[in-house]
Design an enzyme around this catalytic site. Sequence first.
Site, PDB file in Angstrom:
ATOM      1  N   CYS A  74      42.389 115.097 -59.093  1.00  9.88           N
ATOM      2  CA  CYS A  74      41.154 114.941 -59.879  1.00  9.88           C
ATOM      3  C   CYS A  74      40.166 116.084 -59.676  1.00  9.88           C
ATOM      4  O   CYS A  74      39.243 116.260 -60.461  1.00  9.88           O
ATOM      5  CB  CYS A  74      40.487 113.608 -59.575  1.00  9.88           C
ATOM      6  N   HIS A 111      33.375 114.444 -62.272  1.00 13.25           N
ATOM      7  CA  HIS A 111      34.684 113.870 -62.588  1.00 13.25           C
ATOM      8  C   HIS A 111      34.470 112.394 -62.900  1.00 13.25           C
ATOM      9  O   HIS A 111      33.719 111.705 -62.209  1.00 13.25           O
ATOM     10  CB  HIS A 111      35.632 114.045 -61.392  1.00 13.25           C
ATOM     11  N   ASN A 119      39.753 107.225 -66.097  1.00  9.56           N
ATOM     12  CA  ASN A 119      39.925 108.405 -65.242  1.00  9.56           C
ATOM     13  C   ASN A 119      41.117 109.213 -65.754  1.00  9.56           C
ATOM     14  O   ASN A 119      42.261 108.771 -65.633  1.00  9.56           O
ATOM     15  CB  ASN A 119      40.145 107.927 -63.799  1.00  9.56           C
TER      16      ASN A 119
HETATM   17  N1  ACO Z   1      41.114  92.885 -61.705  1.00 11.14           N
HETATM   18  C1  ACO Z   1      40.641  91.831 -60.985  1.00 11.14           C
HETATM   19  N2  ACO Z   1      40.530  91.852 -59.655  1.00 11.14           N
HETATM   20  C2  ACO Z   1      40.925  92.971 -59.019  1.00 11.14           C
HETATM   21  C3  ACO Z   1      41.443  94.079 -59.706  1.00 11.14           C
HETATM   22  C4  ACO Z   1      41.543  94.006 -61.121  1.00 11.14           C
HETATM   23  N3  ACO Z   1      41.995  95.019 -61.879  1.00 11.14           N
HETATM   24  N4  ACO Z   1      41.741  95.039 -58.810  1.00 11.14           N
HETATM   25  C5  ACO Z   1      41.425  94.558 -57.594  1.00 11.14           C
HETATM   26  N5  ACO Z   1      40.936  93.311 -57.718  1.00 11.14           N
HETATM   27  C6  ACO Z   1      40.462  92.419 -56.656  1.00 11.14           C
HETATM   28  C7  ACO Z   1      40.983  92.836 -55.307  1.00 11.14           C
HETATM   29  O1  ACO Z   1      42.259  92.282 -55.070  1.00 11.14           O
HETATM   30  C8  ACO Z   1      39.923  92.271 -54.389  1.00 11.14           C
HETATM   31  O2  ACO Z   1      40.155  90.899 -54.240  1.00 11.14           O
HETATM   32  P1  ACO Z   1      39.977  90.215 -52.787  1.00 11.14           P
HETATM   33  O3  ACO Z   1      38.518  90.409 -52.448  1.00 11.14           O
HETATM   34  O4  ACO Z   1      40.374  88.812 -53.041  1.00 11.14           O
HETATM   35  O5  ACO Z   1      40.895  90.965 -51.874  1.00 11.14           O
HETATM   36  C9  ACO Z   1      38.634  92.413 -55.192  1.00 11.14           C
HETATM   37  O6  ACO Z   1      39.048  92.548 -56.567  1.00 11.14           O
HETATM   38  C10 ACO Z   1      37.793  93.594 -54.780  1.00 11.14           C
HETATM   39  O7  ACO Z   1      38.613  94.759 -54.776  1.00 11.14           O
HETATM   40  P2  ACO Z   1      38.092  96.115 -54.200  1.00 11.14           P
HETATM   41  O8  ACO Z   1      39.206  97.094 -54.185  1.00 11.14           O
HETATM   42  O9  ACO Z   1      37.370  95.858 -52.932  1.00 11.14           O
HETATM   43  O10 ACO Z   1      37.026  96.508 -55.337  1.00 11.14           O
HETATM   44  P3  ACO Z   1      36.036  97.716 -55.368  1.00 11.14           P
HETATM   45  O11 ACO Z   1      34.691  97.239 -55.645  1.00 11.14           O
HETATM   46  O12 ACO Z   1      36.247  98.675 -54.214  1.00 11.14           O
HETATM   47  O13 ACO Z   1      36.501  98.503 -56.688  1.00 11.14           O
HETATM   48  C11 ACO Z   1      37.787 100.432 -57.391  1.00 11.14           C
HETATM   49  C12 ACO Z   1      37.802  99.017 -56.791  1.00 11.14           C
HETATM   50  C13 ACO Z   1      37.258 100.346 -58.818  1.00 11.14           C
HETATM   51  C14 ACO Z   1      39.185 100.971 -57.375  1.00 11.14           C
HETATM   52  C15 ACO Z   1      36.849 101.340 -56.568  1.00 11.14           C
HETATM   53  O14 ACO Z   1      37.135 101.182 -55.200  1.00 11.14           O
HETATM   54  C16 ACO Z   1      36.985 102.808 -56.926  1.00 11.14           C
HETATM   55  O15 ACO Z   1      36.612 103.228 -58.001  1.00 11.14           O
HETATM   56  N6  ACO Z   1      37.454 103.628 -55.992  1.00 11.14           N
HETATM   57  C17 ACO Z   1      37.474 105.076 -56.155  1.00 11.14           C
HETATM   58  C18 ACO Z   1      38.526 105.550 -57.081  1.00 11.14           C
HETATM   59  C19 ACO Z   1      38.339 107.051 -57.265  1.00 11.14           C
HETATM   60  O16 ACO Z   1      37.261 107.571 -57.222  1.00 11.14           O
HETATM   61  N7  ACO Z   1      39.345 107.777 -57.471  1.00 11.14           N
HETATM   62  C20 ACO Z   1      39.066 109.235 -57.636  1.00 11.14           C
HETATM   63  C21 ACO Z   1      40.134 109.994 -57.405  1.00 11.14           C
HETATM   64  S1  ACO Z   1      41.467 109.481 -58.366  1.00 11.14           S
HETATM   65  C22 ACO Z   1      42.645 110.746 -58.188  1.00 11.14           C
HETATM   66  O17 ACO Z   1      42.468 111.751 -57.550  1.00 11.14           O
HETATM   67  C23 ACO Z   1      43.958 110.465 -58.846  1.00 11.14           C
END
Ligand code: ACO
Length: 325
Positions: free
Chosen positions: A114, A252, A282
């Site tokens: 990314c 990004h 993304n």
């Molecule tokens: N739908 C419903 N529930 C979900 C989903 C979904 N699609 N995905 C995860 N959950 C659940 C999880 O299982 C978890 O449940 P639990 O509490 O019972 O265990 C809950 O939702 C919370 O999940 P988290 O992972 O803690 O959610 P978070 O608020 O951290 O959001 C996300 C997740 C959107 C992925 C976030 O962490 C994020 O954006 N991270 C950064 C990603 C990024 O910036 N990537 C950049 C580089 S990408 C690259 O280089 C290829």
Amino acid sequence: MTVRSVIKACGAYLPEKILTNADLEKMVDTSDEWIVQRSGIRERRIAAEGETTVDMAVKAGQEALTRSGYEGSDIDGVIVCTSTPNHTFPSVAAEVQAALNLRIGPAFDLQAVCSGFVYGLSVADMFIKTGQARRMLLIGAEKFSSIVDWNDRTTCVLFGDGAGAVVLEADESGQGTVDDRGILSTHLYADGTQKDILYVNGGPATTGESGHIVMEGKEVFRSAVKYMSGVVAEVLECNQITSEQIDWLLPHQANIRILEAAAKKLGMSMDKVIVTVDRHGNTSAASIPLALAEAVEQGRVKQGDLLLIEALGAGLTWGAALVRF
Ligand code: ACO
């Protein structure tokens, strides 16, 4: 006289197919509400059956070329930032070079996930500043739909496909100040000790298959907020400017909450942040040039505007660039 790499023109390509959150609700255990609340994403584009990274890169590259007013033979080299090449080799860039009839010169892919486009800006700028090239075509193109595990709700809702491109050209009118047009500074980092929080579980030298994205979202999120604020502070310090002088923050597009955190840290309001994550998801290395092309097309980003560009991706890699459009 200071040689600067000026963005002469932008191009973009998005596949026709729109995959909405409602569509994803039918594929995995998720909801529109969860996806919007946690990521800000409402829909993303998905390449058509048989449509490749090369196809998308060529379309975005062609548009940038046409808008620049140059012919393929006027372009000295091409860099394609991608983690989803058609083949292990040859590079996407080699195929783009042939398709757009570019001059025989350097053509290669750059893989910083990314952060790819920020890395690409830095590398293309070096070609231009050292006089090895006068004009470079820089493309970010990705088909993440091929490496997403469509059964993994924690990742499949986040990514999309597309390509964006810029033509960079040497400009000798610079005075060596931040008032110059062009790339003013670039700042690149990687920390390979954090490779395990975001990776693809395959590759030519391991499984022999391309594999799927595996991500510890929370850890990546934390790193993104931390490293972005560090590198942005470095940009301001290095160029002796304050955040009030920045016209546009162009991050990004991974997650609206990461964008909001970056804007807050800079004391910038969200209407100075270019946002496409809601409609593109993304698109990894393609997200920044896609967002730039859209903002220019809409007449929001204008010649002379000061852009702060930043990204973080797998590796981990991260970086930023200060560019006067
Ligand atoms: N739908 C419903 N529930 C979900 C989903 C979904 N699609 N995905 C995860 N959950 C659940 C999880 O299982 C978890 O449940 P639990 O509490 O019972 O265990 C809950 O939702 C919370 O999940 P988290 O992972 O803690 O959610 P978070 O608020 O951290 O959001 C996300 C997740 C959107 C992925 C976030 O962490 C994020 O954006 N991270 C950064 C990603 C990024 O910036 N990537 C950049 C580089 S990408 C690259 O280089 C290829």
